[in-house]
Scaffold this active site. Structure first.
Site, PDB file in Angstrom:
ATOM      1  N   SER A 190     115.862 -17.555   4.313  1.00  0.00           N
ATOM      2  CA  SER A 190     117.128 -18.290   4.317  1.00  0.00           C
ATOM      3  C   SER A 190     116.961 -19.787   4.572  1.00  0.00           C
ATOM      4  CB  SER A 190     118.074 -17.685   5.342  1.00  0.00           C
ATOM      5  OG  SER A 190     117.452 -17.595   6.604  1.00  0.00           O
ATOM      6  N   HIS A 218     119.783 -12.867   0.851  1.00  0.00           N
ATOM      7  CA  HIS A 218     119.885 -14.097   0.049  1.00  0.00           C
ATOM      8  C   HIS A 218     119.350 -13.890  -1.368  1.00  0.00           C
ATOM      9  CE1 HIS A 218     121.395 -17.123   2.853  1.00  0.00           C
ATOM     10  NE2 HIS A 218     120.684 -16.540   3.792  1.00  0.00           N
ATOM     11  N   LYS A 249     127.549 -12.405   1.230  1.00  0.00           N
ATOM     12  CA  LYS A 249     127.057 -13.629   0.585  1.00  0.00           C
ATOM     13  C   LYS A 249     127.455 -13.612  -0.902  1.00  0.00           C
ATOM     14  CE  LYS A 249     123.738 -14.870   4.058  1.00  0.00           C
ATOM     15  NZ  LYS A 249     123.109 -13.925   4.989  1.00  0.00           N
TER      16      LYS A 249
HETATM   17  C1  LIG Z   1     123.121 -13.437   6.363  1.00  0.00           C
HETATM   18  C2  LIG Z   1     121.974 -12.596   6.688  1.00  0.00           C
HETATM   19  C3  LIG Z   1     122.124 -11.439   7.460  1.00  0.00           C
HETATM   20  C4  LIG Z   1     123.421 -11.071   8.111  1.00  0.00           C
HETATM   21  O1  LIG Z   1     124.306 -10.547   7.193  1.00  0.00           O
HETATM   22  P1  LIG Z   1     125.799 -10.181   7.660  1.00  0.00           P
HETATM   23  O2  LIG Z   1     126.237  -9.159   6.689  1.00  0.00           O
HETATM   24  O3  LIG Z   1     126.566 -11.467   7.595  1.00  0.00           O
HETATM   25  O4  LIG Z   1     125.716  -9.661   9.051  1.00  0.00           O
HETATM   26  C5  LIG Z   1     121.017 -10.639   7.653  1.00  0.00           C
HETATM   27  N1  LIG Z   1     119.812 -10.959   7.138  1.00  0.00           N
HETATM   28  C6  LIG Z   1     119.642 -12.075   6.401  1.00  0.00           C
HETATM   29  C7  LIG Z   1     118.281 -12.384   5.845  1.00  0.00           C
HETATM   30  C8  LIG Z   1     120.706 -12.929   6.163  1.00  0.00           C
HETATM   31  O5  LIG Z   1     120.527 -14.040   5.460  1.00  0.00           O
END
Ligand SMILES: *Cc1c(COP(=O)(O)O)cnc(C)c1O
Length: 414
Positions: A190, A218, A249
């Site tokens: 990320s 991501h 996302k």
């Molecule tokens: C955003 C993210 C999460 C968390 O996801 P949510 O559904 O918002 O809890 C977990 N792992 C990674 C790699 C992320 O980028």
């Protein structure tokens, strides 16, 4: 009883320390739907001003897409607002089973299980599936939710240097007598936007009889020729034992997540995963709308193709302008400024020029690795990206940043 004065002062002191170290995070108030251009309250208390948004995870532009909003309205009408139950009591509708099955088809896995978030999914997986006899070997840059998930597990833990396959091999060799070995990585990281070398990881896993876990939050929806994720990009579909991902996302961006992978592992999660057993089911509106999103993505690669083109253009535009950009192939394009204070100032000035991007510095990234993380969306128009590029260049010229080395940037007095 009143809040004891010594405790009030203790917490006030902690907050004061956060402010003094310049690490206090200020939330910006958006008066709008999520999108490429959003009305943001600036300064605080003022009316919203329109900014080009370069920092959302709305990669495919689906967060406020008319088709998605329409599907959500229909979901509300057909399956109600809330279920007021966990899955195993009275919280499983036909659409929950359907979404799990469609996720497995999309990701190319045997089975899938829904969670309220990917954070919950990662909190569930290692505690449930691994006992004392197991070793978790994780990349040093995995997401915070994976770190918390590993903390909950009784399994032993070790790490390898970021995407360093020599080092991973050494660690697998060191722990080769453990019955269960699991390699744990993000698909796309990320903070840097780089893709894990999954083909090499799978090869090592086969050699050492280890499992592979990939968090593809991501990546799901847009990485790989059909947007299936980093395992598609690296041509190892069907070879990843466990994939976790989020619906928060690219897939519409509401919330929710899943673990997808080997059938026996998913079955066991359904029996024992604590966030699954003791937390409310995924809301029907998200469940049904995520089904619609998967349907859109399975039907056309137009959005991910457009994102890929725009992200490549944006990356190239910044490099040509003289910025230091972390190499990669994802729509996460980090502009390295190294210097935390400079990063904050830069983000602030971008903001005044109507470009919304956020500075990341310690502890979110390592010391002296401060950066502006930009994220491209399929919803950006060419005009949006040109506008953002010009703003980046103007701010950089004002502070004489372009063409400077890391050492020079770190030494800049801000
Ligand atoms: C955003 C993210 C999460 C968390 O996801 P949510 O559904 O918002 O809890 C977990 N792992 C990674 C790699 C992320 O980028």
């Amino acid at each position: 009883m009143a809040f004891p004065e010594v405790l009030r002062r203790k917490y006030q002191d902690i907050l004061q320390q956060i402010r003094q170290s310049g690490l206090h995070k200020q939330e910006r108030i958006i008066h709008d739907k999520q999108g490429a251009r959003i009305a943001v309250e600036y300064p605080f208390g003022s009316a919203g001003k329109e900014l080009i948004n370069m920092c959302s995870n709305n990669y495919l532009g689906l967060s406020s897409h008319p088709q998605v909003i329409k599907a959500a309205h229909q979901a509300l009408d057909h399956r109600g607002y809330g279920l007021s139950s966990v899955r195993f009591i009275c919280g499983t509708q036909d659409i929950h089973k359907e979404l799990e099955s469609h996720l497995s088809d999309f990701l190319g896995t045997e089975d899938s299980i829904l969670f309220s978030s990917c954070f919950d999914a990662n909190a569930a997986v290692f505690e449930t599936l691994l006992d004392e006899s197991a070793i978790m070997i994780s990349d040093r840059l995995v997401h915070a939710s994976i770190i918390d998930g590993m903390r909950l597990s009784r399994a032993a833990h070790d790490t390898y240097k970021h995407s360093d396959m020599q080092h991973l091999r050494q660690k697998l060799e060191l722990h080769k007598d453990k019955e269960t070995k699991i390699i744990i990585t993000d698909g796309v990281f990320s903070m840097d936007g780089d893709i894990a070398p999954l083909a090499e990881i799978v090869e090592l896993a086969e050699e050492y009889q280890a499992l592979v876990f990939v968090d593809d939050s991501h990546a799901t929806g847009f990485i790989g020729a059909k947007g299936r994720g980093s395992h598609e990009h690296c041509q190892v579909m069907g070879k990843i034992d466990l994939i976790s991902t989020t619906f928060g996302k690219a897939l519409g961006g509401a919330s929710g997540g899943c673990i997808s992978g080997r059938k026996e592992l998913i079955d066991l999660l359904r029996q024992r995963a604590r966030p699954y057993l003791f937390s409310n089911t995924l809301a029907p509106i998200i469940t049904m709308t995520t089904l619609k999103v998967l349907d859109i993505l399975a039907g056309s690669t137009q959005a991910r193709d457009s994102l890929e083109r725009k992200a490549a253009w944006w990356r190239q535009a910044l490099i040509q302008a003289g910025f230091i950009v972390v190499a990669g192939e994802s729509p996460i394009v980090p502009v390295m400024l190294y210097n935390a204070k400079l990063t904050q100032l830069f983000a602030d000035e971008l903001y005044k020029k109507k470009v919304f991007a956020v500075g990341f510095f310690f502890p979110v990234v390592p010391q002296a690795q401060a950066r502006i993380r930009t994220q491209v969306s399929a919803a950006h128009s060419e005009e949006d990206l040109l506008f953002a590029r010009d703003a980046f260049i103007e701010v950089a010229q004002k502070h004489d940043i372009l063409g400077k080395t890391k050492a020079e940037l770190l030494n800049m007095q801000v």
